[in-house]
Design an enzyme around this catalytic site. Structure first.
Site, PDB file in Angstrom:
ATOM      1  N   THR A  22     100.882  -6.455  11.823  1.00 37.24           N
ATOM      2  CA  THR A  22     101.476  -7.008  13.043  1.00 37.24           C
ATOM      3  C   THR A  22     102.776  -7.691  12.683  1.00 37.24           C
ATOM      4  O   THR A  22     102.910  -8.227  11.581  1.00 37.24           O
ATOM      5  CB  THR A  22     100.546  -8.031  13.734  1.00 37.24           C
ATOM      6  OG1 THR A  22     101.158  -8.473  14.949  1.00 37.24           O
ATOM      7  CG2 THR A  22     100.256  -9.248  12.871  1.00 37.24           C
ATOM      8  N   TYR A  76     101.233 -14.391  27.696  1.00 38.55           N
ATOM      9  CA  TYR A  76     100.796 -14.737  29.059  1.00 38.55           C
ATOM     10  C   TYR A  76      99.829 -15.920  29.099  1.00 38.55           C
ATOM     11  O   TYR A  76      99.265 -16.202  30.167  1.00 38.55           O
ATOM     12  CB  TYR A  76     100.136 -13.505  29.704  1.00 38.55           C
ATOM     13  CG  TYR A  76     101.082 -12.331  29.846  1.00 38.55           C
ATOM     14  CD1 TYR A  76     101.872 -12.181  30.986  1.00 38.55           C
ATOM     15  CD2 TYR A  76     101.201 -11.384  28.832  1.00 38.55           C
ATOM     16  CE1 TYR A  76     102.752 -11.111  31.108  1.00 38.55           C
ATOM     17  CE2 TYR A  76     102.078 -10.308  28.949  1.00 38.55           C
ATOM     18  CZ  TYR A  76     102.848 -10.186  30.081  1.00 38.55           C
ATOM     19  OH  TYR A  76     103.717  -9.128  30.204  1.00 38.55           O
ATOM     20  N   ASP A  77      99.632 -16.603  27.983  1.00 42.78           N
ATOM     21  CA  ASP A  77      98.683 -17.726  27.958  1.00 42.78           C
ATOM     22  C   ASP A  77      98.938 -18.763  29.054  1.00 42.78           C
ATOM     23  O   ASP A  77      97.967 -19.313  29.601  1.00 42.78           O
ATOM     24  CB  ASP A  77      98.677 -18.404  26.576  1.00 42.78           C
ATOM     25  CG  ASP A  77      97.888 -17.612  25.549  1.00 42.78           C
ATOM     26  OD1 ASP A  77      97.127 -16.710  25.944  1.00 42.78           O
ATOM     27  OD2 ASP A  77      98.032 -17.895  24.342  1.00 42.78           O
ATOM     28  N   LYS A 137      91.080 -21.934  22.223  1.00 46.92           N
ATOM     29  CA  LYS A 137      91.382 -20.543  22.594  1.00 46.92           C
ATOM     30  C   LYS A 137      90.703 -19.585  21.600  1.00 46.92           C
ATOM     31  O   LYS A 137      90.068 -18.610  22.004  1.00 46.92           O
ATOM     32  CB  LYS A 137      92.897 -20.297  22.614  1.00 46.92           C
ATOM     33  CG  LYS A 137      93.227 -18.837  22.925  1.00 46.92           C
ATOM     34  CD  LYS A 137      94.691 -18.459  22.832  1.00 46.92           C
ATOM     35  CE  LYS A 137      94.850 -16.956  22.982  1.00 46.92           C
ATOM     36  NZ  LYS A 137      96.177 -16.439  22.652  1.00 46.92           N
ATOM     37  N   ASP A 140      96.072  -4.003  19.242  1.00 47.01           N
ATOM     38  CA  ASP A 140      96.953  -3.904  20.396  1.00 47.01           C
ATOM     39  C   ASP A 140      96.231  -4.585  21.548  1.00 47.01           C
ATOM     40  O   ASP A 140      95.021  -4.394  21.732  1.00 47.01           O
ATOM     41  CB  ASP A 140      97.254  -2.434  20.727  1.00 47.01           C
ATOM     42  CG  ASP A 140      98.629  -2.287  21.361  1.00 47.01           C
ATOM     43  OD1 ASP A 140      99.596  -2.881  20.841  1.00 47.01           O
ATOM     44  OD2 ASP A 140      98.745  -1.596  22.398  1.00 47.01           O
ATOM     45  N   ARG A 155      90.713 -11.700  21.368  1.00 44.55           N
ATOM     46  CA  ARG A 155      91.019 -11.379  19.964  1.00 44.55           C
ATOM     47  C   ARG A 155      89.845 -11.810  19.082  1.00 44.55           C
ATOM     48  O   ARG A 155      89.462 -11.103  18.157  1.00 44.55           O
ATOM     49  CB  ARG A 155      92.316 -12.115  19.593  1.00 44.55           C
ATOM     50  CG  ARG A 155      92.841 -11.836  18.213  1.00 44.55           C
ATOM     51  CD  ARG A 155      94.310 -12.212  18.074  1.00 44.55           C
ATOM     52  NE  ARG A 155      95.147 -11.361  18.913  1.00 44.55           N
ATOM     53  CZ  ARG A 155      95.759 -11.769  20.023  1.00 44.55           C
ATOM     54  NH1 ARG A 155      95.695 -13.024  20.410  1.00 44.55           N
ATOM     55  NH2 ARG A 155      96.451 -10.910  20.746  1.00 44.55           N
ATOM     56  N   PHE A 215     100.795 -18.168  23.252  1.00 41.41           N
ATOM     57  CA  PHE A 215     101.985 -17.307  23.373  1.00 41.41           C
ATOM     58  C   PHE A 215     101.787 -16.344  24.538  1.00 41.41           C
ATOM     59  O   PHE A 215     100.754 -16.353  25.212  1.00 41.41           O
ATOM     60  CB  PHE A 215     102.230 -16.546  22.061  1.00 41.41           C
ATOM     61  CG  PHE A 215     101.189 -15.498  21.736  1.00 41.41           C
ATOM     62  CD1 PHE A 215      99.955 -15.854  21.217  1.00 41.41           C
ATOM     63  CD2 PHE A 215     101.447 -14.138  21.949  1.00 41.41           C
ATOM     64  CE1 PHE A 215      99.000 -14.896  20.920  1.00 41.41           C
ATOM     65  CE2 PHE A 215     100.494 -13.166  21.649  1.00 41.41           C
ATOM     66  CZ  PHE A 215      99.265 -13.551  21.134  1.00 41.41           C
ATOM     67  N   LYS A 265      99.799 -13.818  16.748  1.00 41.41           N
ATOM     68  CA  LYS A 265      98.587 -13.038  16.466  1.00 41.41           C
ATOM     69  C   LYS A 265      98.152 -13.238  15.027  1.00 41.41           C
ATOM     70  O   LYS A 265      96.976 -13.415  14.731  1.00 41.41           O
ATOM     71  CB  LYS A 265      98.881 -11.529  16.607  1.00 41.41           C
ATOM     72  CG  LYS A 265      98.958 -10.975  17.976  1.00 41.41           C
ATOM     73  CD  LYS A 265      99.102  -9.459  17.778  1.00 41.41           C
ATOM     74  CE  LYS A 265      99.292  -8.707  19.042  1.00 41.41           C
ATOM     75  NZ  LYS A 265      99.425  -7.258  18.794  1.00 41.41           N
TER      76      LYS A 265
HETATM   77  P1  ITT Z   1     102.540  -6.192  17.127  1.00 47.72           P
HETATM   78  O1  ITT Z   1     102.600  -4.863  17.817  1.00 47.72           O
HETATM   79  O2  ITT Z   1     103.510  -6.324  16.016  1.00 47.72           O
HETATM   80  O3  ITT Z   1     101.131  -6.540  16.713  1.00 47.72           O
HETATM   81  P2  ITT Z   1     103.263  -7.253  19.755  1.00 47.72           P
HETATM   82  O4  ITT Z   1     103.634  -8.613  20.244  1.00 47.72           O
HETATM   83  O5  ITT Z   1     104.202  -6.117  20.035  1.00 47.72           O
HETATM   84  O6  ITT Z   1     102.948  -7.355  18.191  1.00 47.72           O
HETATM   85  P3  ITT Z   1     101.308  -5.985  21.437  1.00 47.72           P
HETATM   86  O7  ITT Z   1     101.981  -4.688  21.446  1.00 47.72           O
HETATM   87  O8  ITT Z   1      99.816  -5.988  21.287  1.00 47.72           O
HETATM   88  O9  ITT Z   1     101.831  -6.928  20.278  1.00 47.72           O
HETATM   89  O10 ITT Z   1     101.800  -6.760  22.717  1.00 47.72           O
HETATM   90  C1  ITT Z   1     100.986  -7.430  23.464  1.00 47.72           C
HETATM   91  C2  ITT Z   1     101.727  -8.438  24.296  1.00 47.72           C
HETATM   92  O11 ITT Z   1     100.703  -8.960  25.145  1.00 47.72           O
HETATM   93  C3  ITT Z   1     102.275  -9.619  23.512  1.00 47.72           C
HETATM   94  O12 ITT Z   1     103.626  -9.508  23.181  1.00 47.72           O
HETATM   95  C4  ITT Z   1     102.029 -10.772  24.478  1.00 47.72           C
HETATM   96  O13 ITT Z   1     103.062 -10.840  25.426  1.00 47.72           O
HETATM   97  C5  ITT Z   1     100.767 -10.338  25.190  1.00 47.72           C
HETATM   98  N1  ITT Z   1      99.586 -10.898  24.537  1.00 47.72           N
HETATM   99  C6  ITT Z   1      98.823 -10.356  23.542  1.00 47.72           C
HETATM  100  N2  ITT Z   1      97.848 -11.181  23.171  1.00 47.72           N
HETATM  101  C7  ITT Z   1      97.959 -12.280  23.932  1.00 47.72           C
HETATM  102  C8  ITT Z   1      97.267 -13.494  24.011  1.00 47.72           C
HETATM  103  O14 ITT Z   1      96.241 -13.777  23.209  1.00 47.72           O
HETATM  104  N3  ITT Z   1      97.676 -14.389  24.913  1.00 47.72           N
HETATM  105  C9  ITT Z   1      98.711 -14.128  25.711  1.00 47.72           C
HETATM  106  N4  ITT Z   1      99.447 -13.025  25.697  1.00 47.72           N
HETATM  107  C10 ITT Z   1      99.082 -12.105  24.806  1.00 47.72           C
END
Ligand code: ITT
Length: 201
Positions: A8, A151-152, A172, A69, A178, A149, A13
């Site tokens: 990632t 949409y939290d 959380k 993802d 997750r 981070f 994350k």
């Molecule tokens: P990697 O692909 O490098 O892992 P990314 O930020 O691009 O990182 P995603 O493609 O999974 O990851 O994007 C998911 C998006 O969803 C992320 O950028 C956040 O805006 C949102 N998101 C994911 N997990 C979240 C969480 O636990 N709380 C709030 N928003 C979250």
């Protein structure tokens, strides 16, 4: 103990998952490996994107690896932003821009049901395994809190009256989408330790 790369580039994350795995698994981050490039995410499902990221890094470093993802799926928006959660307001836009787009589209909407869905993809000895974690909740009317981070600040999980961004990290992490997916991977790894897959000489 297993050593796995967590594929990632999202530091939030990474920190959440490292806190969850503690001493059970030795996690290498991409920054530990001095890899700063983007990860490919070219598909339209969480599963395919998770696999793409895990395969990319596993091939690059010839090591076991996992990725995840995650998408926010809102009922009244037919599952949007879903797989497009990271770039809902457009490429290069901020988390606040994404949230504002969600709140605009949800303006006046009574049905505020939503869920976070995480797919972890693990590549262990060239075998692919998936683990899912879902947390149901609602989209709040306003933006509240500044921890976490993405949409939290607008997601209130079921059984709570506050957004993820109003909770401590520990709170959380105890119940999140997750956490559920990572716990499932942890359980799986307990029954597949290295001695199973690597018979000694
Ligand atoms: P990697 O692909 O490098 O892992 P990314 O930020 O691009 O990182 P995603 O493609 O999974 O990851 O994007 C998911 C998006 O969803 C992320 O950028 C956040 O805006 C949102 N998101 C994911 N997990 C979240 C969480 O636990 N709380 C709030 N928003 C979250």
């Amino acid at each position: 103990m297993h050593t796995l790369i967590f594929a990632t580039q999202n530091r939030f994350k990474r920190d959440e998952v490292q806190a969850m795995l503690g001493n059970d698994i030795h996690v290498l981050s991409l920054s530990d490996l001095y890899y700063e490039g983007e990860l490919p995410e070219t598909h339209e499902t969480l599963e395919e994107n998770a696999l793409e990221k895990a395969q990319f890094i596993s091939n690059k470093f010839s090591m076991d690896c996992f990725s995840e993802d995650t998408g926010l799926e809102i009922d009244a928006l037919n599952g949007e932003p879903g797989v497009y959660s990271a770039r809902y307001a457009g490429n290069g836009k901020s988390a606040t821009d994404n949230i504002e787009r969600v709140l605009r589209k949800m303006s006046g909407e009574k049905n505020r049901k939503a869920k976070f869905r995480t797919i972890v993809c693990l590549i262990l000895k060239d075998q692919i395994h998936y683990f899912e974690g879902i947390v149901k909740g609602i989209i709040s009317e306003d933006i509240t809190g500044n921890s976490g981070f993405g949409y939290d600040p607008v997601f209130i999980p079921e059984g709570s009256n506050k957004t993820f961004a109003t909770m401590s990290k520990e709170e959380k992490n105890r119940t999140s989408h997750r956490r559920i997916a990572v716990e499932r991977m942890k359980e799986f790894l307990k029954t597949h330790n290295h001695s199973d897959s690597h018979p000694g000489p």
